[in-house]
Structures are given as structure tokens and as C-alpha cells.
Design an enzyme around this catalytic site. Structure first.
Site, PDB file in Angstrom:
ATOM      1  N   PRO A   1       0.831  -1.218   0.000  1.00  0.00           N
ATOM      2  CA  PRO A   1       0.000   0.000   0.000  1.00  0.00           C
ATOM      3  C   PRO A   1       0.863   1.265   0.000  1.00  0.00           C
ATOM      4  O   PRO A   1       0.526   2.250  -0.668  1.00  0.00           O
ATOM      5  CB  PRO A   1      -0.812  -0.116   1.302  1.00  0.00           C
ATOM      6  CG  PRO A   1      -0.828  -1.573   1.624  1.00  0.00           C
ATOM      7  CD  PRO A   1       0.484  -2.123   1.123  1.00  0.00           C
TER       8      PRO A   1
ATOM      9  N   CYS B   1     -21.345  26.041  27.879  1.00  0.00           N
ATOM     10  CA  CYS B   1     -22.209  26.679  26.890  1.00  0.00           C
ATOM     11  C   CYS B   1     -23.643  26.175  27.020  1.00  0.00           C
ATOM     12  O   CYS B   1     -24.355  26.606  27.923  1.00  0.00           O
ATOM     13  CB  CYS B   1     -21.628  26.474  25.491  1.00  0.00           C
ATOM     14  SG  CYS B   1     -22.253  27.698  24.336  1.00  0.00           S
TER      15      CYS B   1
ATOM     16  N   HIS C   1     -16.559  28.211  25.864  1.00  0.00           N
ATOM     17  CA  HIS C   1     -16.001  26.872  25.637  1.00  0.00           C
ATOM     18  C   HIS C   1     -14.540  26.866  26.115  1.00  0.00           C
ATOM     19  O   HIS C   1     -13.616  26.931  25.305  1.00  0.00           O
ATOM     20  CB  HIS C   1     -16.052  26.520  24.148  1.00  0.00           C
ATOM     21  CG  HIS C   1     -17.418  26.198  23.663  1.00  0.00           C
ATOM     22  ND1 HIS C   1     -18.008  24.974  23.882  1.00  0.00           N
ATOM     23  CD2 HIS C   1     -18.319  26.937  22.991  1.00  0.00           C
ATOM     24  CE1 HIS C   1     -19.225  24.972  23.356  1.00  0.00           C
ATOM     25  NE2 HIS C   1     -19.436  26.157  22.809  1.00  0.00           N
TER      26      HIS C   1
ATOM     27  N   GLU D   1     -12.763  24.569  27.028  1.00  0.00           N
ATOM     28  CA  GLU D   1     -12.001  23.373  26.594  1.00  0.00           C
ATOM     29  C   GLU D   1     -11.009  23.702  25.480  1.00  0.00           C
ATOM     30  O   GLU D   1      -9.986  23.036  25.339  1.00  0.00           O
ATOM     31  CB  GLU D   1     -12.950  22.245  26.152  1.00  0.00           C
ATOM     32  CG  GLU D   1     -13.814  22.500  24.917  1.00  0.00           C
ATOM     33  CD  GLU D   1     -15.159  23.145  25.223  1.00  0.00           C
ATOM     34  OE1 GLU D   1     -15.271  23.809  26.285  1.00  0.00           O
ATOM     35  OE2 GLU D   1     -16.092  23.018  24.404  1.00  0.00           O
TER      36      GLU D   1
END
Ligand code: GLN
Length: 559
Positions: A197, A390, A516, A518
Site C-alpha cells: 500500500p 455553553c 467553551h 475546553e
């Protein structure tokens, strides 16, 4: 095209062959980290061959999380990996899709910028692609790493491959390095790893005029020297350019160390003639991080109550932020994915009692909302640490309005348009555009935190900035009633009109943010709210009486 502003800038183009999901984004990010550890300044970008102008409109099931940049760009989730690995903020220009490139070309055509020429893929689309990459070069950037999304051989990728081929001609051989990722599968019946491959995919790349400089072989077992020699011979690269990138055993943050052991950063610097500019590689900080990951022993069980839980990539930054917090505390964070629609049944069967902490992440639309509200209420009543992000903040406010303030039909206008009590609503200036769904509040906004609040203690400061991506807000008309009933709006916009953070004094950790956070967590610098959520959850796991953050003066930023 000339080597413009960043005349000294070098470029690495990362392509993938054989299969999607090989981890191109992580490999590119890990290389970025290694180059930074050699004293180079790095930025990154992703070229995506799909036709959406950006991923903002895509269903999370299709595409996973939408990563939001400081300047409000709605971008591919790989940009989250880039930011977490290279620890640099990126921007909306760090992601370009086929859709955005064609839009720009068509806009130029309508303006008459092409002076009556026939507008074609080559050169107009390819020029636009090259322009997007060249735009990232600045005098203070040593290396721009560009990940080309999709797989070599796809129809959609062809203009991008052509553009990056031309790029080396434009800026000079020594300024470009092509890295190609492939899969080396292990076939159990023959007991062998197979290079075919890889050969085919390199042939495909060459048929488009690109000879890779480095071949990164993804596999579940290391590639032997014999196999490397074979790939080197058949794909026409030096043996030290064949990199064995075996699956990381414990965490993605091991990848830079794996690639460094394989000599990848050395080789890339050699191709780019960067030796004179680099320092000795300093991996000490990263090694400390990886040993923290390996040593993490305490266990803590955190439930994520969401609607896209079948595709955890939809919450990628949330998951990473929880892990970062775990590394900080020496804890392994075990995630329990809870389908929001099933929460009410699970609560009836007491099936959430094993959770030490709860995260209610962002989301759009009505499905699963009642389950999230029930989870917020359960956490509130049972002293379970809970962080709402949120949408998570919005359902916490709905729970509080209904079950503490007594506003029975409290809801968000997003879920019940004719609710008599829209405690979550579009703000007045948005109502005008409500027919179009309102405008999104996107990107970075400043919030002021109440002195002495749990959030101020967690952040260790009173003015903070976080990234947003939402339409609805806490309805200011209900704020007084919520506060009179004990909810603290502990962070607001500087003009005090928008509620940015809520918390419940007396609860070990029941905190919501309209933002947010994060997106800003880093592996070696967890976000304060995630760090404190995991701390409170560990206290619960250990059966200790959860400490009240607000009473614990030791939890500042330096903790
Ligand atoms: N759907 C909510 C809003 O638009 C929350 C969005 C989110 O969680 N990102 O305000």
C-alpha cells in the site's frame, strides 16, 4: 509567486495515503512540537478538500467537533491538536477549504479581477491555494506546517496536490519538505507487515509530480530495518527518511518522543537546511508530561452527558481538557459516555451513582435537553461536581429556574419557541435577525469574575477571556430572580449585560460557563475549570468530604 513577507520561512507539507484517519493531524502537530523544541517558531494550517466554506454548518456526526479560534474562526478539529501540541493560538486563516477557496476565486471573478480571462483550476484555484499558505509566512515564523486533508488519490485533493507541487518551484527546493503518511498493515495469516500500500500511494503521489522527502509509516508494530530498507529502495528516499510511527500506547502526547527517536525532526531540518538556525532539541518539559501520563494512577469517573456521544470526536477538546486535568492531578480520567436522552431512565434506576463528576458539554437543538436538565438537577441535589459548557450552562439555568425558583415552564427559546418563560433567549439586538436563527457570538470575549467566587479562585484572576460559539444567552430579565434564589452569576460581560459564569455557593462544584474553555486547555497547562472539576471529582471518588473551593485559599493558579 514569490517568497513574500516571510522570506526566511520554510514549509512542510503533510499528505496522507492508503487510508483516512491515519493521524496526519497528530503527526503534523507532533513534528510542530519537535521543531519548537529546537527553538524554531512554528505555525500550522489545514487545507480541507470539502466544499463547505467552513465546518461550522456541519453536523457533529459528520465531522466531529468544530474548533473555535480566538478570532472566531470555526475550524477543523485538527486545529485543536495543533494548538495543544505547538501551544500557539491559530486563527481563521489557519484553515482553508475547497469551498472557501472557490468562494474567493468566484468573488474575484465577479469583481473583474481576472481582467476577462477564462478562470480555471490551474492557475486560478491553485494560485488561491498557494496564496492561503504563503499568507501564513511572516518574518518571525521559521516553519509553516501545512496538513493536506483527505487521501492522495481522491478526486477532490488534486488541485491541492498540484498547488503544493508548484509551491516548491516557487519558493525554492530547500524551503519545502514533503512528508507523506502511509499505512503498513500487519496481515495475520502471513504474519507479515506489508509495504505494497505504501508503494502504491507513493506512486500515486509521484504521478502528480511530488516525490516525498519523508515517509511516515503508521503501524501497530514497529517497522523493522529490513522493511525500512525495502521502502527506502522502492520509494526512493534515504533510509533515515523512513519513519516508523507505531501506535502510541498510552496517550497521543507520546508521539513527539516516538518521532524524535526515529530521527524525524533531524531529517526534516536537514531537508530544509535549518541546521544553522536550530538549537539542541530540548524535550525535558515534554518528557515530564509523558511521564505524568504514564504514572497517573488514581482513577476518577467522569460522565459526559451529550447528544453526540456515539461519536466521541464531537467532544474532542472536552475529552482532551479532562485528560490534561487528570495528568495534573496524577489521575486517570475514565470517561462514561451518557446519551442525554437516556438520563431520565438511568436516574430512575440509580445508574449514574458511580459518577464522581459530570460534564454537560455544548450542543444545538432540542433532542436530549430534558435529560441534560435532569442530570444538572441530579448533580445539584447530590453534591456531584458538575461543569456546564455553553449549552451546559443553559440547562443548569433551566434546572435552577424550574426546580429552585419555581418557574415551572422555564425553557430556552431555542427548544420551545413560545415558552412563557424564556430564561434563555436571544438578546434584544439579536432578535432582529432571529428569523435567520440569530447571529452567533463567536470567538474570544472578556468576562469579569466576582471577587471571592469559586470561578475567580479557580482562575486565580478576575478578568478572563474565553472563546464562544452560541446564539442564546441567559435572559437578563430573570437574573434577579435566579440570584435571589441563591444562584450566583459569578462572571459577566464587562457591561454586566451577559451572564458568562454561574455557580452555586455551598455546592462543591456546580459551575457553568457560557464559553467553551475546553479550547484553551493545554496538556501541560490544564484549564483551571477542568482542573478544579477533576480535583472536586477526585475528592468525591475518595469519599472525602468535597472541599469547598471558595473556602480553600490554596487553589490559586500556582497550585
Ligand atoms: N445551542 C446553544 C446556543 O446556540 C448552545 C450552543 C453551544 O453549546 N455551543 O446558544
Amino acid at each position: 509567486m514569490r517568497q513574500a513577507a516571510g522570506g526566511r520561512t520554510k514549509y512542510v507539507f503533510v499528505t496522507g495515503g492508503v487510508s483516512s484517519s491515519l493521524g496526519k493531524g497528530l503527526t503534523a502537530s507532533a513534528l510542530g512540537r519537535l521543531l519548537k523544541c529546537r527553538g524554531l517558531s512554528v505555525t500550522m494550517c489545514k487545507l480541507d478538500p470539502y466544499i463547505n466554506v467552513d465546518p461550522g454548518t456541519m453536523n457533529p456526526f459528520e465531522h466531529g467537533e468544530v474548533f473555535v479560534t480566538e478570532d472566531g474562526g470555526e475550524t477543523d478539529l485538527d486545529l485543536g491538536h495543533y494548538e495543544r501540541f505547538i501551544d500557539e493560538n491559530l486563527h481563521r486563516d489557519s484553515n482553508a477549504t475547497t469551498g472557501s477557496i472557490y468562494s474567493a476565486v468566484i468573488a474575484k471573478e465577479r469583481r473583474g479581477d481576472y481582467l476577462g480571462k477564462t478562470v480555471q483550476v490551474i492557475p486560478h484555484v491553485t494560485d488561491e491555494i498557494k496564496e492561503r499558505v504563503a499568507r501564513l509566512a511572516r518574518d518571525d515564523i521559521d516553519v509553516v506546517i501545512v496538513e493536506v486533508g483527505g487521501t492522495v488519490g481522491d478526486i477532490e485533493i488534486v488541485p491541492f496536490i498540484e498547488a503544493i507541487r508548484q509551491f516548491r518551484r516557487d519558493v525554492g527546493r530547500d524551503n519545502v519538505c514533503y512528508v507523506h503518511l502511509t499505512l503498513v498493515p500487519y496481515l495475520a495469516p502471513s504474519g507479515e507487515q506489508k509495504t505494497k500500500p505504501t508503494q502504491h500511494s507513493v506512486t500515486e503521489l509521484r504521478s502528480r509530480g511530488i516525490q516525498p522527502d519523508v515517509i511516515v509509516c503508521r503501524s501497530d508494530q514497529p517497522i523493522s530495518d529490513g522493511l525500512k530498507r525495502k521502502i527506502s529502495l522502492l520509494c526512493d528516499v534515504p533510509i533515515e527518511a523512513v519513519i516508523s510511527a507505531v501506535d502510541a500506547s498510552k496517550s497521543i502526547y507520546e508521539i513527539p518522543l516516538v518521532l524524535h527517536d526515529e530521527g524525524m525532526d533531524d531529517f526534516v531540518c536537514k531537508v530544509l537546511r535549518l541546521e544553522g538556525r536550530t538549537t539542541e532539541v530540548d524535550l525535558a518539559g515534554w518528557e515530564t508530561l509523558v511521564s505524568k501520563v504514564e504514572e497517573a494512577s488514581d482513577k476518577v469517573q467522569i460522565g459526559i452527558i451529550g447528544k453526540y456521544v456515539n461519536l466521541p470526536d464531537a467532544y474532542l477538546s472536552v475529552v482532551e481538557a479532562l485528560r490534561h486535568a487528570g495528568y495534573y492531578h496524577g489521575a486517570q480520567v475514565d470517561l462514561e459516555w451518557v446519551q442525554a436522552e437516556e438520563v431520565i431512565g438511568m436516574l430512575a434506576g440509580n445508574h449514574l451513582r458511580n459518577l464522581d463528576g459530570i460534564v454537560i458539554p455544548g450542543g444545538f437543538g432540542e433532542r436530549g435537553i430534558e435529560g441534560m436538565i435532569a442530570a444538572a438537577g441530579y448533580a445539584r441535589e447530590h453534591d456531584v461536581p458538575c461543569l456546564g459548557l455553553c449549552l451546559g450552562l443553559q440547562v443548569m439555568v433551566i434546572d435552577y429556574s424550574r426546580n429552585v425558583v419555581g418557574i415551572e415552564r422555564a425553557n430556552s427559546r431555542e427548544f420551545e419557541h413560545s415558552t412563557p418563560d424564556p430564561v434563555i433567549d436571544l438578546m434584544d439586538d439579536q432578535a432582529e435577525v432571529a428569523d435567520m436563527g440569530g447571529t452567533m457570538r463567536l470567538g474570544s470575549y472578556v468576562a469579569c469574575l466576582k471577587a471571592g467566587s469559586q470561578v475567580a479562585q479557580a482562575y486565580g484572576e478576575q478578568v478572563v477571556s474565553e472563546r464562544h460559539r452560541h446564539r442564546y444567552e441567559v435572559n437578563i430579565r430573570y437574573r434577579r430572580r435566579l440570584e435571589d434564589a441563591g444562584l450566583s452569576c459569578s462572571g459577566t460581560s464587562p457591561d454586566d449585560r451577559l451572564v458568562e459564569f454561574i455557580e452555586l455557593p455551598g455546592h462543591p462544584f456546580w459551575i457553568g460557563t457560557q464559553a467553551h474553555p475546553e479550547f484553551k486547555s493545554r496538556p501541560d497547562r490544564p484549564h483551571p475549570l477542568f482542573r478544579e472539576l477533576v480535583r472536586a471529582s477526585m475528592a468525591r471518588a475518595e469519599g472525602r468530604l468535597p472541599r469547598l473551593l471558595a473556602l480553600d485559599g490554596s487553589l490559586g493558579a500556582g497550585d
